[in-house]
Design a protein around this motif. Structure first.
Motif, PDB file in Angstrom:
ATOM      1  N   LEU A 161      -4.149 -58.195 -17.358  1.00  0.00           N
ATOM      2  CA  LEU A 161      -2.914 -58.495 -16.645  1.00  0.00           C
ATOM      3  C   LEU A 161      -3.190 -59.356 -15.412  1.00  0.00           C
ATOM      4  O   LEU A 161      -2.431 -60.291 -15.119  1.00  0.00           O
ATOM      5  N   ARG A 162      -4.260 -59.058 -14.703  1.00  0.00           N
ATOM      6  CA  ARG A 162      -4.620 -59.872 -13.532  1.00  0.00           C
ATOM      7  C   ARG A 162      -4.928 -61.307 -13.935  1.00  0.00           C
ATOM      8  O   ARG A 162      -4.615 -62.245 -13.205  1.00  0.00           O
ATOM      9  N   LYS A 163      -5.554 -61.494 -15.095  1.00  0.00           N
ATOM     10  CA  LYS A 163      -5.877 -62.838 -15.592  1.00  0.00           C
ATOM     11  C   LYS A 163      -4.609 -63.692 -15.689  1.00  0.00           C
ATOM     12  O   LYS A 163      -4.644 -64.895 -15.461  1.00  0.00           O
ATOM     13  N   TYR A 164      -3.502 -63.044 -16.027  1.00  0.00           N
ATOM     14  CA  TYR A 164      -2.228 -63.747 -16.176  1.00  0.00           C
ATOM     15  C   TYR A 164      -1.347 -63.622 -14.931  1.00  0.00           C
ATOM     16  O   TYR A 164      -0.153 -63.914 -14.967  1.00  0.00           O
ATOM     17  N   ASN A 165      -1.925 -63.189 -13.827  1.00  0.00           N
ATOM     18  CA  ASN A 165      -1.216 -63.032 -12.556  1.00  0.00           C
ATOM     19  C   ASN A 165      -0.025 -62.084 -12.660  1.00  0.00           C
ATOM     20  O   ASN A 165       1.017 -62.308 -12.043  1.00  0.00           O
ATOM     21  N   LEU A 166      -0.192 -61.035 -13.436  1.00  0.00           N
ATOM     22  CA  LEU A 166       0.841 -60.007 -13.555  1.00  0.00           C
ATOM     23  C   LEU A 166       0.425 -58.802 -12.718  1.00  0.00           C
ATOM     24  O   LEU A 166      -0.559 -58.140 -13.018  1.00  0.00           O
ATOM     25  N   GLY A 167       1.166 -58.527 -11.674  1.00  0.00           N
ATOM     26  CA  GLY A 167       0.861 -57.406 -10.795  1.00  0.00           C
ATOM     27  C   GLY A 167       1.577 -56.144 -11.237  1.00  0.00           C
ATOM     28  O   GLY A 167       2.218 -55.473 -10.431  1.00  0.00           O
ATOM     29  N   CYS A 168       1.476 -55.830 -12.505  1.00  0.00           N
ATOM     30  CA  CYS A 168       2.263 -54.750 -13.097  1.00  0.00           C
ATOM     31  C   CYS A 168       1.819 -53.352 -12.684  1.00  0.00           C
ATOM     32  O   CYS A 168       2.568 -52.401 -12.860  1.00  0.00           O
ATOM     33  N   ILE A 169       0.635 -53.232 -12.161  1.00  0.00           N
ATOM     34  CA  ILE A 169       0.126 -51.911 -11.828  1.00  0.00           C
ATOM     35  C   ILE A 169       1.011 -51.238 -10.778  1.00  0.00           C
ATOM     36  O   ILE A 169       1.338 -50.073 -10.897  1.00  0.00           O
ATOM     37  N   GLY A 170       1.445 -51.979  -9.784  1.00  0.00           N
ATOM     38  CA  GLY A 170       2.252 -51.405  -8.722  1.00  0.00           C
ATOM     39  C   GLY A 170       3.739 -51.636  -8.876  1.00  0.00           C
ATOM     40  O   GLY A 170       4.521 -51.229  -8.034  1.00  0.00           O
ATOM     41  N   CYS A 171       4.139 -52.282  -9.954  1.00  0.00           N
ATOM     42  CA  CYS A 171       5.551 -52.625 -10.148  1.00  0.00           C
ATOM     43  C   CYS A 171       6.332 -51.435 -10.703  1.00  0.00           C
ATOM     44  O   CYS A 171       5.902 -50.813 -11.671  1.00  0.00           O
ATOM     45  N   MET A 172       7.474 -51.155 -10.116  1.00  0.00           N
ATOM     46  CA  MET A 172       8.307 -50.050 -10.594  1.00  0.00           C
ATOM     47  C   MET A 172       8.820 -50.313 -12.014  1.00  0.00           C
ATOM     48  O   MET A 172       9.040 -49.389 -12.786  1.00  0.00           O
ATOM     49  N   GLY A 173       8.997 -51.582 -12.370  1.00  0.00           N
ATOM     50  CA  GLY A 173       9.474 -51.918 -13.702  1.00  0.00           C
ATOM     51  C   GLY A 173       8.475 -51.633 -14.799  1.00  0.00           C
ATOM     52  O   GLY A 173       8.828 -51.592 -15.976  1.00  0.00           O
TER      53      GLY A 173
ATOM     54  N   HIS B 222       8.225 -63.744 -16.758  1.00  0.00           N
ATOM     55  CA  HIS B 222       7.237 -64.510 -16.001  1.00  0.00           C
ATOM     56  C   HIS B 222       6.876 -65.825 -16.681  1.00  0.00           C
ATOM     57  O   HIS B 222       5.936 -66.500 -16.270  1.00  0.00           O
ATOM     58  N   GLY B 223       7.602 -66.180 -17.742  1.00  0.00           N
ATOM     59  CA  GLY B 223       7.366 -67.448 -18.423  1.00  0.00           C
ATOM     60  C   GLY B 223       6.051 -67.505 -19.186  1.00  0.00           C
ATOM     61  O   GLY B 223       5.455 -68.573 -19.314  1.00  0.00           O
ATOM     62  N   LEU B 224       5.597 -66.357 -19.679  1.00  0.00           N
ATOM     63  CA  LEU B 224       4.330 -66.281 -20.402  1.00  0.00           C
ATOM     64  C   LEU B 224       4.581 -66.006 -21.880  1.00  0.00           C
ATOM     65  O   LEU B 224       5.598 -65.430 -22.253  1.00  0.00           O
ATOM     66  N   ASP B 225       3.623 -66.389 -22.716  1.00  0.00           N
ATOM     67  CA  ASP B 225       3.696 -66.118 -24.153  1.00  0.00           C
ATOM     68  C   ASP B 225       3.078 -64.748 -24.412  1.00  0.00           C
ATOM     69  O   ASP B 225       1.882 -64.548 -24.179  1.00  0.00           O
TER      70      ASP B 225
ATOM     71  N   THR C   8       8.914 -53.662 -21.301  1.00  0.00           N
ATOM     72  CA  THR C   8       7.949 -53.887 -22.367  1.00  0.00           C
ATOM     73  C   THR C   8       7.088 -55.100 -22.036  1.00  0.00           C
ATOM     74  O   THR C   8       7.444 -55.926 -21.187  1.00  0.00           O
ATOM     75  N   LEU C   9       5.984 -55.202 -22.732  1.00  0.00           N
ATOM     76  CA  LEU C   9       5.118 -56.361 -22.555  1.00  0.00           C
ATOM     77  C   LEU C   9       5.895 -57.643 -22.833  1.00  0.00           C
ATOM     78  O   LEU C   9       5.777 -58.631 -22.101  1.00  0.00           O
ATOM     79  N   GLU C  10       6.707 -57.623 -23.868  1.00  0.00           N
ATOM     80  CA  GLU C  10       7.491 -58.810 -24.215  1.00  0.00           C
ATOM     81  C   GLU C  10       8.488 -59.164 -23.108  1.00  0.00           C
ATOM     82  O   GLU C  10       8.620 -60.337 -22.734  1.00  0.00           O
ATOM     83  N   GLN C  11       9.167 -58.175 -22.560  1.00  0.00           N
ATOM     84  CA  GLN C  11      10.141 -58.424 -21.495  1.00  0.00           C
ATOM     85  C   GLN C  11       9.456 -58.995 -20.248  1.00  0.00           C
ATOM     86  O   GLN C  11       9.951 -59.937 -19.630  1.00  0.00           O
ATOM     87  N   GLY C  12       8.339 -58.405 -19.885  1.00  0.00           N
ATOM     88  CA  GLY C  12       7.617 -58.859 -18.697  1.00  0.00           C
ATOM     89  C   GLY C  12       7.085 -60.268 -18.859  1.00  0.00           C
ATOM     90  O   GLY C  12       7.164 -61.082 -17.931  1.00  0.00           O
TER      91      GLY C  12
END
Length: 65
Positions: A25-37, A50-53, A42-46
């Motif tokens: 997740l960090r590789k893709y700049n996703l800070g999901c660890i601390g995100c309430m969402g 964030h404009g990622l595949d 879902t992985l697809e929604q996130g």
């Protein structure tokens, strides 16, 4: 058998399945660890938000075995 990651998993489920998920997740700049969402998103929604595949991330997640 290792965990198979799918686009319908929440970020929280993926993180619970394998702690190495955080590195991917960090590789893709996703800070999901601390995100309430992360509990409900879902992985697809996130990825979409964030404009990622999602398939790129799933490939990397499923490679960590």
């Amino acid at each position: 058998m290792s965990q198979q990651f799918t686009k319908d998993m929440t970020f929280a489920q993926a993180l619970q399945a394998n702690p190495e998920v955080a590195k991917v997740l960090r590789k893709y700049n996703l800070g999901c660890i601390g995100c309430m969402g992360a509990q409900n998103e879902t992985l697809e929604q996130g990825c979409s938000a964030h404009g990622l595949d999602v398939n790129d991330i799933l490939r990397d997640l499923n490679a960590i075995g």
